[in-house]
Write a protein that holds these residues in place. Structure first.
Motif, PDB file in Angstrom:
ATOM      1  N   HIS A  27       0.858  -1.185   0.000  1.00  0.00           N
ATOM      2  CA  HIS A  27       0.000   0.000   0.000  1.00  0.00           C
ATOM      3  C   HIS A  27       0.899   1.241   0.000  1.00  0.00           C
ATOM      4  CE1 HIS A  27       0.490  -1.237   4.260  1.00  0.00           C
ATOM      5  NE2 HIS A  27       0.728   0.046   4.433  1.00  0.00           N
ATOM      6  N   TRP A  28       0.430   2.291  -0.656  1.00  0.00           N
ATOM      7  CA  TRP A  28       1.156   3.554  -0.747  1.00  0.00           C
ATOM      8  C   TRP A  28       0.541   4.476   0.294  1.00  0.00           C
ATOM      9  CZ3 TRP A  28       5.215   3.962  -4.139  1.00  0.00           C
ATOM     10  CH2 TRP A  28       5.820   5.223  -4.220  1.00  0.00           C
ATOM     11  N   ASP A  29       1.101   4.446   1.482  1.00  0.00           N
ATOM     12  CA  ASP A  29       0.503   5.153   2.614  1.00  0.00           C
ATOM     13  C   ASP A  29       1.271   6.421   2.964  1.00  0.00           C
ATOM     14  OD1 ASP A  29       2.838   4.218   3.745  1.00  0.00           O
ATOM     15  OD2 ASP A  29       1.895   3.114   5.354  1.00  0.00           O
ATOM     16  N   ASP A  75      -6.539   5.348   4.481  1.00  0.00           N
ATOM     17  CA  ASP A  75      -5.178   5.072   4.953  1.00  0.00           C
ATOM     18  C   ASP A  75      -5.232   4.797   6.452  1.00  0.00           C
ATOM     19  OD1 ASP A  75      -2.548   5.141   5.868  1.00  0.00           O
ATOM     20  OD2 ASP A  75      -1.981   6.847   4.606  1.00  0.00           O
ATOM     21  N   MET A  99      -5.151   5.847   0.474  1.00  0.00           N
ATOM     22  CA  MET A  99      -3.989   5.223  -0.133  1.00  0.00           C
ATOM     23  C   MET A  99      -4.462   4.298  -1.245  1.00  0.00           C
ATOM     24  SD  MET A  99      -2.783   2.704   2.907  1.00  0.00           S
ATOM     25  CE  MET A  99      -3.882   1.634   3.769  1.00  0.00           C
TER      26      MET A  99
END
Length: 154
Positions: A27-29, A75, A99
């Motif tokens: 995940h792009w948090d 997120d 995210m």
């Protein structure tokens, strides 16, 4: 399909870290800018591609390509007081931060440096958000023409 540029400091999380992640996915948090959040929440779709850009390092530049594999969702790091991305004002019932999940597609044959990209700022890459004065967003859109030009750089 849409195209993006996503920045990460390689000391925190690099393209190589993504390649070593389970299923080469994560995940792009931690994005805490409303405009970048809006891109993830409202515009990114499964199947979109993004450049993985190493920022705030000796040689900033595009290191590889990732695919969006899960569209925007809350997120969870914003709700965890022990997480560095905690936001006490974010409420799980009405999340403030979002995210996406990304999957490693490939590293570029060679990194494409910011300096090299700047050489084309008045030509093929005119309007590329990364090259705009004062732009510090961690996620920005890339046009199809800009994407093709950058991918074709050898």
């Amino acid at each position: 399909m849409r195209y993006w540029l996503m920045k990460s400091e390689p000391e925190a999380f690099s393209i190589d870290d993504l390649a070593k992640s389970p299923r080469k996915t994560t995940h792009w948090d931690g994005v805490r800018n409303f405009q970048a959040r809006n891109f993830m929440r409202d515009d990114m779709r499964v199947g979109d591609l993004a450049f993985f850009y190493h920022s705030n390092c000796a040689e900033p530049g595009i290191a590889g390509i990732v695919k969006i594999v899960k569209a925007g969702y809350p997120d969870h790091t914003a709700f965890d007081a022990k997480d560095p991305h905690f936001d006490g004002d974010s409420d799980p019932r009405s999340p403030r931060w979002y995210m996406v999940n990304v999957r490693f597609e490939r590293k570029l044959a060679r990194p494409i440096s910011l300096a090299e990209l700047r050489k084309h700022a008045n030509g093929a890459l005119k309007g590329l958000a990364l090259l705009q004065r004062g732009n510090r967003l961690s996620i920005t859109p890339v046009s199809a023409a800009q994407w093709k030009f950058i991918v074709d750089l050898k």
